[in-house]
Write an enzyme that holds these catalytic residues in place. Structure first.
Site, PDB file in Angstrom:
ATOM      1  CB  CYS A 164      -5.866 -28.776 -13.173  1.00 18.39           C
ATOM      2  SG  CYS A 164      -4.316 -29.288 -12.401  1.00 18.39           S
TER       3      CYS A 164
ATOM      4  CB  ILE B 221      -0.103  -6.802  12.778  1.00 16.45           C
ATOM      5  CG1 ILE B 221       0.687  -6.513  14.070  1.00 16.45           C
ATOM      6  CG2 ILE B 221       0.651  -6.294  11.560  1.00 16.45           C
ATOM      7  CD1 ILE B 221       0.971  -5.058  14.326  1.00 16.45           C
TER       8      ILE B 221
ATOM      9  CG  HIS C 165      -1.944  -1.069   1.218  1.00 18.02           C
ATOM     10  ND1 HIS C 165      -3.095  -0.979   0.473  1.00 18.02           N
ATOM     11  CD2 HIS C 165      -1.995  -2.274   1.862  1.00 18.02           C
ATOM     12  CE1 HIS C 165      -3.822  -2.069   0.665  1.00 18.02           C
ATOM     13  NE2 HIS C 165      -3.174  -2.867   1.498  1.00 18.02           N
TER      14      HIS C 165
ATOM     15  CB  CYS D 197       2.853 -28.020 -11.778  1.00 22.52           C
ATOM     16  SG  CYS D 197       1.449 -26.887 -11.790  1.00 22.52           S
TER      17      CYS D 197
END
Length: 488
Positions: free
Chosen positions: A453, A345, A51, A409
């Site tokens: 997948c 936090i 941020h 993968c």
């Protein structure tokens, strides 16, 4: 019994960043984590946003540490090889009085020390992000904002700390903290560990850890109010949908539902903001189940920002729980002596983490007065990411180690070499006392199972590789972790 200089409770982003900050000094440091890996709580299930700092209330810990932490990341992402992009963010208005609200945010950002902001007209916003909803009539552009892989950031801090001598003990739940003459005895499910200084970075459990000593001091108990956020994750086929992180105008409930690219080119929709008060769960701070109503809310609000939400390309949904405190600000304090806390936090905790870590370290160093660690290694060894390499680089890597030529993968193009490297890094994190890596631990380190997948094709092969690396039966490999230990 050996007395450590520092025990850190919790191995999320704050605990691991604090461990690395303290490793710059000649100290014995032990990190205790109740889960089977680092980064298993809010640190893994969040938006991954760095941020800019315009939305924090001025002169608060959040405002100060957000801007400081963002500045520190500019160097840390390179030192620690954290996947990142400084892509900028847009707070968009779709309401009549939005322009005035955006101006207030801009002025607040100036007060907080945020650089690189500008107010944009509807036409200017449309030129930057053509897929925004036609009702968008202006925006605040924060050029310094960015994105990281949040769980990989935690792993990077942890591995750097371990490289510099910090010890990690996983699957170790703290049950009590007892005062000693010169420190504390931390009682756990894995035995007792003594330390001169204890640092509480336990996330949603931080209030409970604080109360272990606060009760003795006869002060009001510290109460955390867990808040769940639910998300949809879109496939990386939608990588062109947006380039900036898109926020709606903030409310008292937070920054609202955002649309954010990830460093791996997926798109996030969320989070919601729900008090975890399901009576069936007894307000369990780890209640990370998604709900039909929560996901529908995330989708409905995303449709206020985007012209068309390609929800047909969703590949998963998930939820994270953040540690909110009624004070509304980070609580970073020492109470009692040598017992240091990081409490409440929530956002922007990921961004502020390096600055929070430095503040926690400063409190500990004031008590310990150690020498600097002359052998501190700043850089974490880089990780070979096969899919990001050029064809020539891929060929050289395969020539060096043929395992990089075997794709495990298919969705994310993750190789056997990357899997084996991740398993060795997980072992090194624990310095010889191994809890076999779970499927989820491997996922966070390689992205295997994170594609379209969701592990449908690669899971059996991953189980085989984990079992082979740790010399355990395939049936002993678990999804989330294991209660057994294997000696290296």
């Amino acid at each position: 019994m050996k007395t450590h200089d520092v025990i850190i409770i919790g191995a999320g982003i704050i605990g691991c960043a604090a461990a690395r900050a303290l490793a710059k000094f000649s100290l014995t440091i032990l990190v205790l984590e109740q889960g089977a890996d680092v980064s298993i709580g809010a640190s893994k299930a969040n938006s991954g946003i760095l941020h800019a700092g315009y939305d924090c209330k001025p002169h608060t810990q959040k405002a100060l540490l957000n801007v400081q932490g963002l500045h520190m990341y500019k160097k840390l992402v390179d030192e620690l090889h954290i996947p990142h992009r400084f892509n900028g963010s847009l707070v968009v208005s779709t309401v009549e009085d939005g322009a005035e609200k955006l101006r207030r945010l801009y002025k607040q950002g100036i007060t907080n020390g945020v650089e690189g902001m500008e107010l944009l007209t509807a036409q200017q916003v449309g030129a930057l992000e053509p897929n925004l909803h036609p009702s968008v009539n202006g925006a605040l552009h924060a050029k310094t904002a960015g994105i990281v892989s949040p769980y990989e950031a935690v792993i990077a801090f942890a591995e750097s700390a371990a490289l510099n001598g910090v010890r990690f003990k996983l699957e170790t739940t703290v049950t009590s903290v007892d005062s000693l003459e010169n420190g504390y005895a931390v009682q756990t499910t894995r035995g007792t560990f003594n330390a001169r200084v204890v640092i509480n970075c336990a996330g949603t459990e931080s209030g409970n850890i604080a109360n272990l000593q606060r009760e003795l001091a006869h002060v009001p108990p510290m109460v955390i109010h867990p808040q769940r956020g639910q998300y949809y994750l879109l496939d990386n086929t939608q990588r062109g949908l947006i380039s900036h992180t898109i926020f709606q105008l903030p409310t008292h409930m937070g920054k609202g539902v955002l649309i954010a690219p990830t460093v791996d080119y997926n798109v996030l929709l969320g989070p919601t903001a729900e008090a975890v008060d399901d009576p069936r769960r007894e307000s369990d701070p780890n209640a990370t189940a998604t709900t039909r109503s929560g996901l529908q809310e995330a989708l409905d609000k995303a449709r206020l920002t985007l012209r068309n939400v390609p929800i047909h390309d969703r590949i998963t949904a998930f939820a994270g729980v953040r540690a909110k405190h009624a004070q509304g600000d980070f609580i970073i304090e020492e109470s009692p002596k040598n017992f240091i806390h990081a409490i409440g936090i929530d956002s922007p905790g990921l961004t502020a983490a390096p600055a929070i870590a430095e503040k926690l370290a400063k409190l500990a160093l004031a008590r310990l007065q150690p020498a600097e660690n002359a052998n501190f290694v700043k850089e974490r060894p880089p990780i070979a990411r096969f899919r990001d390499l050029s064809p020539a680089e891929q060929q050289r890597l395969i020539a060096f180690n043929p395992a990089y030529g075997n794709i495990v993968c298919r969705c994310e193009t993750i190789t056997q070499g990357e899997i084996q490297d991740a398993l060795k890094r997980f072992a090194a994190l624990q310095a010889g006392k191994l809890t076999p890596a779970s499927l989820d631990a491997l996922k966070r380190r390689t992205r295997a199972q994170m594609g379209r997948c969701q592990g449908g094709f690669c899971t059996l092969r991953l189980i085989e590789l984990i079992a082979r690396e740790y010399k355990i039966p395939e049936g002993a490999v678990t999804k989330n972790g294991t209660q057994s230990e294997v000696t290296a």
